[in-house]
Design a protein around this motif. Structure first.
Motif, PDB file in Angstrom:
ATOM      1  N   ASP A   1     -18.918 -53.638  -4.850  1.00 59.01           N
ATOM      2  CA  ASP A   1     -18.917 -54.936  -5.516  1.00 59.01           C
ATOM      3  C   ASP A   1     -19.969 -54.944  -6.612  1.00 59.01           C
ATOM      4  N   MET A   2     -19.670 -55.648  -7.710  1.00 58.66           N
ATOM      5  CA  MET A   2     -20.616 -55.778  -8.821  1.00 58.66           C
ATOM      6  C   MET A   2     -20.968 -57.256  -8.983  1.00 58.66           C
ATOM      7  N   VAL A   3     -22.264 -57.557  -8.890  1.00 61.08           N
ATOM      8  CA  VAL A   3     -22.747 -58.932  -8.905  1.00 61.08           C
ATOM      9  C   VAL A   3     -23.727 -59.107 -10.056  1.00 61.08           C
ATOM     10  N   LEU A   4     -23.455 -60.075 -10.938  1.00 60.40           N
ATOM     11  CA  LEU A   4     -24.391 -60.408 -12.007  1.00 60.40           C
ATOM     12  C   LEU A   4     -25.593 -61.136 -11.429  1.00 60.40           C
ATOM     13  N   LEU A   5     -26.794 -60.644 -11.756  1.00 62.77           N
ATOM     14  CA  LEU A   5     -28.030 -61.276 -11.311  1.00 62.77           C
ATOM     15  C   LEU A   5     -28.600 -62.131 -12.433  1.00 62.77           C
ATOM     16  N   PRO A   6     -29.359 -63.178 -12.103  1.00 63.66           N
ATOM     17  CA  PRO A   6     -29.821 -64.107 -13.134  1.00 63.66           C
ATOM     18  C   PRO A   6     -30.796 -63.510 -14.143  1.00 63.66           C
ATOM     19  N   ASN A   7     -31.344 -62.334 -13.876  1.00 71.29           N
ATOM     20  CA  ASN A   7     -32.200 -61.679 -14.872  1.00 71.29           C
ATOM     21  C   ASN A   7     -31.396 -60.768 -15.797  1.00 71.29           C
ATOM     22  N   GLY A   8     -30.057 -60.820 -15.698  1.00 75.70           N
ATOM     23  CA  GLY A   8     -29.195 -60.054 -16.585  1.00 75.70           C
ATOM     24  C   GLY A   8     -28.839 -58.675 -16.085  1.00 75.70           C
ATOM     25  N   GLU A   9     -29.339 -58.299 -14.932  1.00 72.87           N
ATOM     26  CA  GLU A   9     -28.987 -57.000 -14.360  1.00 72.87           C
ATOM     27  C   GLU A   9     -27.726 -57.128 -13.502  1.00 72.87           C
ATOM     28  N   VAL A  10     -27.153 -55.997 -13.141  1.00 74.83           N
ATOM     29  CA  VAL A  10     -25.940 -55.961 -12.335  1.00 74.83           C
ATOM     30  C   VAL A  10     -26.256 -55.236 -11.032  1.00 74.83           C
ATOM     31  N   LEU A  11     -25.946 -55.864  -9.917  1.00 74.88           N
ATOM     32  CA  LEU A  11     -26.103 -55.243  -8.609  1.00 74.88           C
ATOM     33  C   LEU A  11     -24.780 -54.617  -8.198  1.00 74.88           C
ATOM     34  N   ILE A  12     -24.819 -53.332  -7.845  1.00 77.53           N
ATOM     35  CA  ILE A  12     -23.646 -52.625  -7.333  1.00 77.53           C
ATOM     36  C   ILE A  12     -23.902 -52.357  -5.860  1.00 77.53           C
ATOM     37  N   ILE A  13     -23.026 -52.846  -4.991  1.00 79.53           N
ATOM     38  CA  ILE A  13     -23.333 -52.907  -3.564  1.00 79.53           C
ATOM     39  C   ILE A  13     -22.051 -52.726  -2.759  1.00 79.53           C
ATOM     40  N   ASN A  14     -22.181 -52.297  -1.500  1.00 85.39           N
ATOM     41  CA  ASN A  14     -21.063 -52.115  -0.567  1.00 85.39           C
ATOM     42  C   ASN A  14     -20.244 -50.863  -0.915  1.00 85.39           C
ATOM     43  N   GLY A  15     -19.302 -50.540  -0.033  1.00 88.91           N
ATOM     44  CA  GLY A  15     -18.349 -49.472  -0.296  1.00 88.91           C
ATOM     45  C   GLY A  15     -18.678 -48.149   0.359  1.00 88.91           C
ATOM     46  N   GLY A  16     -17.826 -47.167   0.062  1.00 87.21           N
ATOM     47  CA  GLY A  16     -17.963 -45.823   0.607  1.00 87.21           C
ATOM     48  C   GLY A  16     -17.946 -44.780  -0.491  1.00 87.21           C
ATOM     49  N   SER A  17     -18.236 -43.554  -0.112  1.00 86.85           N
ATOM     50  CA  SER A  17     -18.293 -42.477  -1.104  1.00 86.85           C
ATOM     51  C   SER A  17     -17.087 -41.556  -1.046  1.00 86.85           C
ATOM     52  N   SER A  18     -16.109 -41.863  -0.180  1.00 93.10           N
ATOM     53  CA  SER A  18     -14.879 -41.076  -0.180  1.00 93.10           C
ATOM     54  C   SER A  18     -13.743 -41.908   0.397  1.00 93.10           C
ATOM     55  N   GLY A  19     -12.513 -41.478   0.071  1.00 93.25           N
ATOM     56  CA  GLY A  19     -11.330 -42.195   0.502  1.00 93.25           C
ATOM     57  C   GLY A  19     -10.950 -43.292  -0.478  1.00 93.25           C
ATOM     58  N   THR A  20     -10.194 -44.273   0.031  1.00 93.03           N
ATOM     59  CA  THR A  20      -9.734 -45.388  -0.803  1.00 93.03           C
ATOM     60  C   THR A  20      -9.770 -46.671   0.015  1.00 93.03           C
ATOM     61  N   ALA A  21      -9.400 -47.778  -0.634  1.00 88.39           N
ATOM     62  CA  ALA A  21      -9.170 -49.018   0.087  1.00 88.39           C
ATOM     63  C   ALA A  21      -7.893 -48.885   0.913  1.00 88.39           C
ATOM     64  N   GLY A  22      -7.780 -49.695   1.954  1.00 89.73           N
ATOM     65  CA  GLY A  22      -6.620 -49.662   2.837  1.00 89.73           C
ATOM     66  C   GLY A  22      -7.053 -49.422   4.268  1.00 89.73           C
ATOM     67  N   TRP A  23      -6.116 -49.639   5.189  1.00 92.54           N
ATOM     68  CA  TRP A  23      -6.432 -49.496   6.605  1.00 92.54           C
ATOM     69  C   TRP A  23      -6.868 -48.076   6.920  1.00 92.54           C
ATOM     70  N   GLU A  24      -8.098 -47.940   7.421  1.00 93.36           N
ATOM     71  CA  GLU A  24      -8.660 -46.686   7.927  1.00 93.36           C
ATOM     72  C   GLU A  24      -8.780 -45.599   6.863  1.00 93.36           C
ATOM     73  N   LEU A  25      -8.804 -45.962   5.594  1.00 87.94           N
ATOM     74  CA  LEU A  25      -8.713 -44.949   4.535  1.00 87.94           C
ATOM     75  C   LEU A  25     -10.027 -44.680   3.812  1.00 87.94           C
ATOM     76  N   GLY A  26     -11.117 -45.355   4.193  1.00 89.09           N
ATOM     77  CA  GLY A  26     -12.411 -45.118   3.567  1.00 89.09           C
ATOM     78  C   GLY A  26     -13.346 -44.352   4.489  1.00 89.09           C
ATOM     79  N   ARG A  27     -14.244 -43.584   3.916  1.00 87.26           N
ATOM     80  CA  ARG A  27     -15.220 -42.806   4.680  1.00 87.26           C
ATOM     81  C   ARG A  27     -16.578 -42.836   3.975  1.00 87.26           C
ATOM     82  N   ASN A  28     -17.621 -42.499   4.758  1.00 86.91           N
ATOM     83  CA  ASN A  28     -18.961 -42.276   4.249  1.00 86.91           C
ATOM     84  C   ASN A  28     -19.531 -43.491   3.498  1.00 86.91           C
ATOM     85  N   PRO A  29     -19.973 -44.484   4.252  1.00 88.19           N
ATOM     86  CA  PRO A  29     -20.504 -45.700   3.617  1.00 88.19           C
ATOM     87  C   PRO A  29     -21.702 -45.416   2.716  1.00 88.19           C
TER      88      PRO A  29
END
Length: 566
Positions: free
Chosen positions: A352-380
């Motif tokens: 997820d990408m969240v705009l912060l009030p100081n103008g920066e962008v927070l990139i958060i959540n997710g995994g480093s392999s696989g895809t979205a979908g049931w049981e299809l993501g790996r390595n948080p």
């Protein structure tokens, strides 16, 4: 042995992939046997800024969708068709659901209201299925949520922010077409546009102006649809400052005049041509826009992460490809725009990408392999990353302190008025599943506090005195913001910011927008007290009507916000 199967639904349900085995063999280089696997490329590191606060062990549901209301409450919901949640409806309420696959009579809630100030939960009653739906706020601050699955696919639901004990109101057949995995955006006239969805290569508007209102075809969604896989669901949609829409789907984008159903510009394909939308699921954001003399000279979009071509099919067959590290940044305001590519510290899918009030962008959540979908993501990926748009191109990413909770498929993150980012969700299963799975269904809620909230910054942090929260402002008018700072103010390091509250689901925050207001002439008006003049946005093309959080930022440290409505 890993196995997968393509399930074909009737024409009304279309199709879905899902994996029969809950434990397909991970053949990626980063595979691990740990119950909470951490890839070597994304191992949680304790360095970096920011801090984490655990808010609720359980809010009763998994936070698949979140929207902050201008009363500092967050509406959260998941879906209604998979059995009971972990929070009961009040006063003995129950709902009957003929589409329920597990339980026909359900006395549990599938939506809640979270009070940010009190850190409390109130169960809400949603009647039809809101699974993988969309929404945005109306100009009066109410949430209009559209579509979903089964009996909810053409329903419009309204949550009125004006009363303390409101609940969902549902409008059957409020949409012309079914909307599942669609994207909404508020328009300059206050309406919202609803774009796409599974097998819906069209768009429509809400509210309807006449009973004959229809949907309008959008060939771009046909052109960006990968057969069977799709890769263009939940398109990234942003309102440009000329009143037209920037629409990104799969690996390319257009500038679209929705009023005339006309493509005005086709942007270059993102270099490498890798897909960025569901189920390859990267994320996108409209970077902060600076208003100067009533105009925005530079409008930029940033798109990060996702999964490479073929990753969805591979994941369904037990091979989990490494997520994309690349980000593409494009000045859509340029006459001949070109993508500029840069790399995150690690690959990330379902971030997820969240705009912060100081103008920066927070990139958060997710995994480093696989895809979205049931049981299809790996390595948080446990460590968030800060992106600093104004830094040099090779020094924009800063790794932050990690969470301890995997936030995989169906996770969410939103900015709240005190500057924290609420983080919840993660349920990669067709039902709630808490045992004997890689990533148990997550019902908790936590908050990430960026480093601007560190106690060491308290003496340079502004505190707004006036205007008061809920103040009404008009387009193109001067406002005076009075604030205090405990230490001496650096007068040329003051800015006034407006941030629109967004609807977040499936790694995209709809209607997310940050404006740096035209202003200056910061002056002392008393002991530790200052005033700054700012000019409000000139029109709904730059700031669609509705509620915004207004912040004073001093040396990159934001105040707590106040609500304003334009």
């Amino acid at each position: 042995m890993a196995s997968s199967q393509l399930i074909i639904f009737s024409s009304s349900f279309l199709y879905l992939f899902f994996t029969i085995s809950l434990y397909p063999t991970d053949t990626s280089a980063a595979a691990t046997d740990s119950l909470y696997p951490t890839a070597t490329s994304t191992a949680a590191t304790d360095g970096g800024g920011g801090s984490w606060t655990f808010l609720q062990k359980s809010i009763g549901i998994s936070a698949m969708h979140m929207q902050l209301l201008p009363n500092d409450r967050v509406i959260i919901f998941d879906r209604t068709d998979f059995g009971t949640s972990n929070i009961s409806l009040p006063d003995g309420k129950c709902r009957e659901d003929p589409h329920e696959r597990v339980l026909k009579r359900d006395c549990t809630a599938h939506s809640v209201e979270y009070d940010v100030v009190l850190n409390t939960i109130r169960p809400l009653m949603v009647l039809t299925d809101v699974w993988c739906s969309s929404g945005t706020l109306t100009p009066d601050g109410s949430l209009v949520q559209t579509g979903g699955f089964n009996d909810g696919e053409r329903v419009v639901r309204v949550f009125d922010k004006s009363c303390g004990k409101c609940d969902w109101k549902e409008i059957p057949s409020g949409l012309v077409n079914r909307r599942w995995y669609a994207t909404n955006h508020v328009l300059p006239d206050g309406r919202q546009i609803v774009i796409g969805g599974r097998r819906q290569f069209n768009y429509e508007f809400y509210p309807k102006t006449t009973s004959s209102d229809k949907a309008y075809s959008l060939a771009f969604l046909v052109q960006t649809n990968d057969p069977v896989i799709e890769n263009n669901l939940y398109p990234f949609v942003f309102l440009n400052t000329d009143g037209n829409l920037f629409i990104f789907a799969n690996n390319r984008a257009i500038l679209f005049d929705y009023s005339r159903n006309q493509v005005l510009k086709t942007f270059p394909e993102i270099p490498g041509g890798e897909p960025r939308n569901y189920p390859s699921t990267g994320s996108g954001v409209l970077l902060p826009m600076r208003v100067v003399q009533g105009k925005v000279a530079v409008v930029e979009v940033l798109i990060c992460g996702g999964a490479p071509k073929g990753a969805f099919v591979n994941a369904n067959n037990g091979k989990f490809d490494a997520a994309l590290k690349s980000c593409g940044r494009i000045k859509i305001s340029d006459p001949e725009p070109k993508w500029v590519m840069e790399n995150m510290p690690s690959g990330r899918v379902m971030g997820d990408m969240v705009l912060l009030p100081n103008g920066e962008v927070l990139i958060i959540n997710g995994g480093s392999s696989g895809t979205a979908g049931w049981e299809l993501g790996r390595n948080p990926v446990f460590n968030p990353v800060i992106y600093r748009p104004n830094s040099a191109i090779n020094s924009r990413f800063v790794v932050q302190k990690p969470s301890t909770i995997p936030r995989m498929y169906h996770s969410t993150a939103i900015l709240v008025r005190d500057g924290r980012v609420l983080v919840g969700g993660s349920n990669p299963h067709t039902y709630y599943n808490f045992t004997n799975v890689l990533f148990p269904t997550e019902l908790s809620l936590e908050a990430f506090s960026p480093s601007y909230l560190d106690p060491g910054s308290s003496k340079i942090r502004p505190k707004i005195i006036s205007p008061v929260t809920q103040t009404k402002i008009q387009y193109g008018k001067q406002i005076v913001v009075r604030f205090t700072v405990q230490n001496q103010v650096v007068l040329n390091r003051i800015s006034v910011i407006m941030v629109a509250p967004s609807f977040n689901t499936h790694s995209f925050s709809m209607n997310q927008r940050l404006l740096v207001l035209d202003g200056g002439n910061t002056r002392s008006v008393g002991k530790l007290t200052y005033e700054v003049n700012a000019t409000t946005p000139p029109s709904g093309h730059i700031a669609p009507p509705g509620y915004y959080m207004l912040f004073v930022v001093h040396q990159d440290i934001p105040s707590e916000g106040i609500w304003v409505v334009i």
